[in-house]
Design an enzyme around this catalytic site. Structure first.
Site, PDB file in Angstrom:
ATOM      1  N   HIS A   1      44.858 -19.296  -4.411  1.00 54.73           N
ATOM      2  CA  HIS A   1      45.121 -19.886  -3.089  1.00 54.73           C
ATOM      3  C   HIS A   1      46.013 -18.988  -2.221  1.00 54.73           C
ATOM      4  CE1 HIS A   1      43.099 -23.529  -4.089  1.00 54.73           C
ATOM      5  NE2 HIS A   1      43.971 -23.900  -5.006  1.00 54.73           N
TER       6      HIS A   1
ATOM      7  N   ASP B   1      37.138 -22.415 -10.602  1.00 50.86           N
ATOM      8  CA  ASP B   1      38.137 -23.460 -10.392  1.00 50.86           C
ATOM      9  C   ASP B   1      37.535 -24.575  -9.532  1.00 50.86           C
ATOM     10  OD1 ASP B   1      41.457 -23.537 -10.563  1.00 50.86           O
ATOM     11  OD2 ASP B   1      40.643 -24.704  -8.893  1.00 50.86           O
TER      12      ASP B   1
ATOM     13  N   HIS C   1      38.953 -26.064  -7.167  1.00 50.89           N
ATOM     14  CA  HIS C   1      39.452 -25.920  -5.793  1.00 50.89           C
ATOM     15  C   HIS C   1      38.998 -24.584  -5.208  1.00 50.89           C
ATOM     16  CE1 HIS C   1      42.231 -28.637  -7.944  1.00 50.89           C
ATOM     17  NE2 HIS C   1      42.275 -29.291  -6.797  1.00 50.89           N
TER      18      HIS C   1
ATOM     19  N   TYR D   1      44.823 -28.634 -15.766  1.00 51.59           N
ATOM     20  CA  TYR D   1      46.089 -29.361 -15.880  1.00 51.59           C
ATOM     21  C   TYR D   1      46.087 -30.441 -16.953  1.00 51.59           C
ATOM     22  CZ  TYR D   1      46.412 -26.725 -11.656  1.00 51.59           C
ATOM     23  OH  TYR D   1      46.387 -25.684 -10.761  1.00 51.59           O
TER      24      TYR D   1
END
Length: 310
Positions: free
Chosen positions: A126, A163, A165, A288
């Site tokens: 990110h 990922d 995201h 996570y």
């Protein structure tokens, strides 16, 4: 086995609060899984070098680097955004996280190993040219890719981002860069809610809705990724390896299983086998739920190494 595992003790000292999902427990879970499975005995562990400012400046602005230095606290936390904080160790850990990819490039392109998995924190995809966000400070995979292009005079690399995201930082840095092709899927609309429209010609990032499952993701890989990968013939493959698309991970709402991460890795490795000859560097991003993260990383590393996944 011609695969190395790159990590550093500092990665466990970066933390953003007791309840934060991007915690040192992630690396502990991965390392425990590799030990319990016996895979750790087959992997050579390597300590990374620290990235230099010259390394970072290939993909980040000087303003960005200096801003993080100025924000670094003597104690406690300094907030970058609602989800992203520096502690006194964070910036040093981030320099080594960026250096892990560089270390991997030197080992792989130096002929010492075929592939590498970089178990790093903080993650990176990110982080934009001029901005830290989304748990990320420096864009680790972008730093490594830019280093490989310059130091080893490669004509092209590819980045595979699985990922959940959007790897908005990687796209921000490399959009319209003729030597870098990026392939990914990501849940949309969802964090970070960014899409480049129209997409740059070197970007193959496919948005998917919440609930997208194995069948949908495999269709994207088969239809959009693999034909182009075979056409490009890259000499080196990078993975932005996030595992939060797993059905057990509540940081997103995608529905992949452990075996899907092995399958994606295997398909990419097979599609690039004639040109990259197994040369691949994977850098940890998200994931996570500790149990599914650890299992999926094991599957991914085995696929990188060409070992059969049970």
């Amino acid at each position: 086995m011609e695969t190395i595992f790159i990590t550093h003790p500092l990665f466990r000292l970066h933390e953003m609060g007791a309840e934060h999902p991007e915690s040192p427990l992630r690396l502990q879970a991965i390392e425990r899984q590799l030990q319990n499975s016996g895979l750790a005995d087959l992997i050579c562990q390597v300590t990374p070098k620290k990235a230099t400012d010259e390394d970072l400046l290939r993909v980040h602005s000087l303003h960005h680097i200096l801003n993080l230095r100025q924000r670094t606290p003597q104690h406690g936390y300094a907030e970058v955004d609602a989800d992203t904080r520096l502690n006194p160790i964070t910036l040093e850990a981030a320099y080594y996280a960026a250096g892990a990819g560089i270390t991997a490039v030197d080992h792989v392109l130096g002929g010492h190993t075929k592939s590498a998995f970089c178990a790093v924190r903080p993650p990176g995809h990110h982080a934009c040219f001029d901005r830290a966000m989304g748990f990320c400070f420096f864009n680790n995979v972008a730093v490594a890719a830019a280093y490989a292009l310059e130091h080893y005079e490669l004509d092209q690399v590819v980045i595979i981002d699985f990922d959940a995201h959007h790897g908005n930082g990687t796209e921000d840095i490399f959009a319209h860069h003729e030597q870098v092709y990026m392939f990914g899927f990501y849940q949309h609309p969802y964090y970070p809610s960014t899409r480049h429209s129209p997409a740059a010609a070197n970007m193959y990032n496919e948005p998917v809705a919440a609930g997208a499952d194995s069948e949908q993701i495999r269709h994207i890989v088969n239809t959009y990724w693999l034909p182009k990968l075979r056409q490009l013939k890259p000499k080196l493959v990078f993975f932005s390896a996030g595992f939060d698309a797993h059905e057990a991970d509540d940081m997103a709402q995608l529905q992949l299983g452990d075996e899907d991460f092995a399958w994606i890795t295997q398909q990419v490795m097979q599609a690039t086998a004639s040109s990259a000859q197994g040369r691949a560097i994977s850098v940890l991003e998200g994931g996570y739920d500790l149990s599914s993260l650890a299992r999926s990383v094991q599957q991914h590393i085995q696929a990188l190494a060409g070992l059969k996944n049970e």
